[in-house]
Design a protein around this motif. Sequence first.
Motif, PDB file in Angstrom:
ATOM      1  N   MET A 198      -3.304   2.135   7.171  1.00  0.00           N
ATOM      2  CA  MET A 198      -2.881   3.404   7.764  1.00  0.00           C
ATOM      3  C   MET A 198      -2.654   3.239   9.261  1.00  0.00           C
ATOM      4  O   MET A 198      -1.689   3.772   9.808  1.00  0.00           O
ATOM      5  N   GLN A 199      -3.515   2.484   9.911  1.00  0.00           N
ATOM      6  CA  GLN A 199      -3.346   2.249  11.346  1.00  0.00           C
ATOM      7  C   GLN A 199      -2.069   1.457  11.612  1.00  0.00           C
ATOM      8  O   GLN A 199      -1.305   1.782  12.519  1.00  0.00           O
ATOM      9  N   ALA A 200      -1.824   0.442  10.805  1.00  0.00           N
ATOM     10  CA  ALA A 200      -0.611  -0.367  10.969  1.00  0.00           C
ATOM     11  C   ALA A 200       0.634   0.485  10.724  1.00  0.00           C
ATOM     12  O   ALA A 200       1.622   0.393  11.466  1.00  0.00           O
ATOM     13  N   TYR A 201       0.575   1.321   9.701  1.00  0.00           N
ATOM     14  CA  TYR A 201       1.697   2.217   9.399  1.00  0.00           C
ATOM     15  C   TYR A 201       1.913   3.201  10.551  1.00  0.00           C
ATOM     16  O   TYR A 201       3.039   3.404  11.006  1.00  0.00           O
ATOM     17  N   SER A 202       0.837   3.789  11.043  1.00  0.00           N
ATOM     18  CA  SER A 202       0.935   4.747  12.152  1.00  0.00           C
ATOM     19  C   SER A 202       1.513   4.096  13.404  1.00  0.00           C
ATOM     20  O   SER A 202       2.342   4.699  14.101  1.00  0.00           O
ATOM     21  N   ASP A 203       1.081   2.877  13.681  1.00  0.00           N
ATOM     22  CA  ASP A 203       1.613   2.149  14.839  1.00  0.00           C
ATOM     23  C   ASP A 203       3.119   1.913  14.680  1.00  0.00           C
ATOM     24  O   ASP A 203       3.885   2.060  15.636  1.00  0.00           O
ATOM     25  N   ALA A 204       3.532   1.546  13.475  1.00  0.00           N
ATOM     26  CA  ALA A 204       4.957   1.307  13.224  1.00  0.00           C
ATOM     27  C   ALA A 204       5.754   2.602  13.358  1.00  0.00           C
ATOM     28  O   ALA A 204       6.837   2.613  13.951  1.00  0.00           O
ATOM     29  N   VAL A 205       5.220   3.688  12.827  1.00  0.00           N
ATOM     30  CA  VAL A 205       5.907   4.981  12.937  1.00  0.00           C
ATOM     31  C   VAL A 205       6.071   5.358  14.401  1.00  0.00           C
ATOM     32  O   VAL A 205       7.162   5.733  14.845  1.00  0.00           O
ATOM     33  N   THR A 206       5.003   5.240  15.166  1.00  0.00           N
ATOM     34  CA  THR A 206       5.064   5.582  16.589  1.00  0.00           C
ATOM     35  C   THR A 206       6.108   4.736  17.304  1.00  0.00           C
ATOM     36  O   THR A 206       6.942   5.261  18.052  1.00  0.00           O
ATOM     37  N   ALA A 207       6.081   3.451  17.062  1.00  0.00           N
ATOM     38  CA  ALA A 207       7.028   2.551  17.722  1.00  0.00           C
ATOM     39  C   ALA A 207       8.467   2.858  17.310  1.00  0.00           C
ATOM     40  O   ALA A 207       9.370   2.882  18.152  1.00  0.00           O
ATOM     41  N   CYS A 208       8.678   3.110  16.039  1.00  0.00           N
ATOM     42  CA  CYS A 208      10.043   3.311  15.546  1.00  0.00           C
ATOM     43  C   CYS A 208      10.605   4.681  15.910  1.00  0.00           C
ATOM     44  O   CYS A 208      11.807   4.827  16.108  1.00  0.00           O
ATOM     45  N   VAL A 209       9.748   5.672  16.008  1.00  0.00           N
ATOM     46  CA  VAL A 209      10.219   7.007  16.379  1.00  0.00           C
ATOM     47  C   VAL A 209      10.503   7.076  17.876  1.00  0.00           C
ATOM     48  O   VAL A 209      11.442   7.743  18.301  1.00  0.00           O
TER      49      VAL A 209
ATOM     50  N   ALA B 199       0.837  -1.208   0.000  1.00  0.00           N
ATOM     51  CA  ALA B 199       0.000   0.000   0.000  1.00  0.00           C
ATOM     52  C   ALA B 199       0.870   1.256   0.000  1.00  0.00           C
ATOM     53  O   ALA B 199       0.573   2.220  -0.716  1.00  0.00           O
ATOM     54  N   LEU B 200       1.933   1.249   0.777  1.00  0.00           N
ATOM     55  CA  LEU B 200       2.837   2.402   0.815  1.00  0.00           C
ATOM     56  C   LEU B 200       3.565   2.580  -0.512  1.00  0.00           C
ATOM     57  O   LEU B 200       3.862   3.704  -0.915  1.00  0.00           O
ATOM     58  N   ASP B 201       3.838   1.490  -1.177  1.00  0.00           N
ATOM     59  CA  ASP B 201       4.517   1.555  -2.469  1.00  0.00           C
ATOM     60  C   ASP B 201       3.589   2.097  -3.551  1.00  0.00           C
ATOM     61  O   ASP B 201       4.024   2.791  -4.463  1.00  0.00           O
ATOM     62  N   ARG B 202       2.319   1.808  -3.431  1.00  0.00           N
ATOM     63  CA  ARG B 202       1.350   2.190  -4.466  1.00  0.00           C
ATOM     64  C   ARG B 202       0.787   3.590  -4.289  1.00  0.00           C
ATOM     65  O   ARG B 202       0.272   4.173  -5.241  1.00  0.00           O
ATOM     66  N   SER B 203       0.832   4.119  -3.077  1.00  0.00           N
ATOM     67  CA  SER B 203       0.153   5.383  -2.821  1.00  0.00           C
ATOM     68  C   SER B 203       0.910   6.226  -1.808  1.00  0.00           C
ATOM     69  O   SER B 203       1.557   5.698  -0.906  1.00  0.00           O
ATOM     70  N   VAL B 204       0.794   7.517  -1.960  1.00  0.00           N
ATOM     71  CA  VAL B 204       1.334   8.429  -0.948  1.00  0.00           C
ATOM     72  C   VAL B 204       0.209   8.961  -0.063  1.00  0.00           C
ATOM     73  O   VAL B 204       0.465   9.627   0.928  1.00  0.00           O
ATOM     74  N   ASP B 205      -1.022   8.675  -0.431  1.00  0.00           N
ATOM     75  CA  ASP B 205      -2.189   9.140   0.318  1.00  0.00           C
ATOM     76  C   ASP B 205      -3.023   7.954   0.776  1.00  0.00           C
ATOM     77  O   ASP B 205      -3.981   7.562   0.111  1.00  0.00           O
ATOM     78  N   LEU B 206      -2.661   7.389   1.914  1.00  0.00           N
ATOM     79  CA  LEU B 206      -3.447   6.288   2.455  1.00  0.00           C
ATOM     80  C   LEU B 206      -4.726   6.838   3.072  1.00  0.00           C
ATOM     81  O   LEU B 206      -4.730   7.918   3.665  1.00  0.00           O
ATOM     82  N   ASP B 207      -5.791   6.085   2.939  1.00  0.00           N
ATOM     83  CA  ASP B 207      -7.062   6.456   3.553  1.00  0.00           C
ATOM     84  C   ASP B 207      -6.880   6.458   5.068  1.00  0.00           C
ATOM     85  O   ASP B 207      -6.404   5.481   5.655  1.00  0.00           O
ATOM     86  N   ALA B 208      -7.244   7.551   5.698  1.00  0.00           N
ATOM     87  CA  ALA B 208      -7.039   7.704   7.141  1.00  0.00           C
ATOM     88  C   ALA B 208      -7.740   6.622   7.953  1.00  0.00           C
ATOM     89  O   ALA B 208      -7.298   6.288   9.053  1.00  0.00           O
ATOM     90  N   ASP B 209      -8.811   6.069   7.428  1.00  0.00           N
ATOM     91  CA  ASP B 209      -9.564   5.043   8.149  1.00  0.00           C
ATOM     92  C   ASP B 209      -9.144   3.617   7.791  1.00  0.00           C
ATOM     93  O   ASP B 209      -9.681   2.662   8.344  1.00  0.00           O
TER      94      ASP B 209
END
Length: 104
Positions: free
Chosen positions: A79-90, A65-75
């Motif tokens: 997007m939730q999985a990506y956000s969780d990974a960003v939070t954990a990694c940051v 999904a990240l490879d195909r789009s720069v605008d993931l649907d917020a819902d």
Amino acid sequence: MQHHLRPAVVALVLAVAVGLAGCSDPEPDPTQLRQDRVEKRLRDSFSATQARCIVDRVDPAVVRALDRSVDLDADAAVMQAYSDAVTACVTDPDASTTSTEPGN
């Protein structure tokens, strides 16, 4: 005598060609190429360590999904999985810095 050498020369040429073909680079792994593209794009916003962490934490569907789009649907679940990974990694001590400079 030359007629007897011709099959030997042909066999030698074929053996060399087969040997060289065996030494060629293997086909690139599409999954790895996708991960590399996503990680490179993430490095525009995150450190190299954080980008690698994010790619490592999400499943293949999120990477696709990240490879195909720069605008993931917020819902979307991705997007939730990506956000969780960003939070954990940051917030992880090994990936605690952010950078807007590529390659950091």
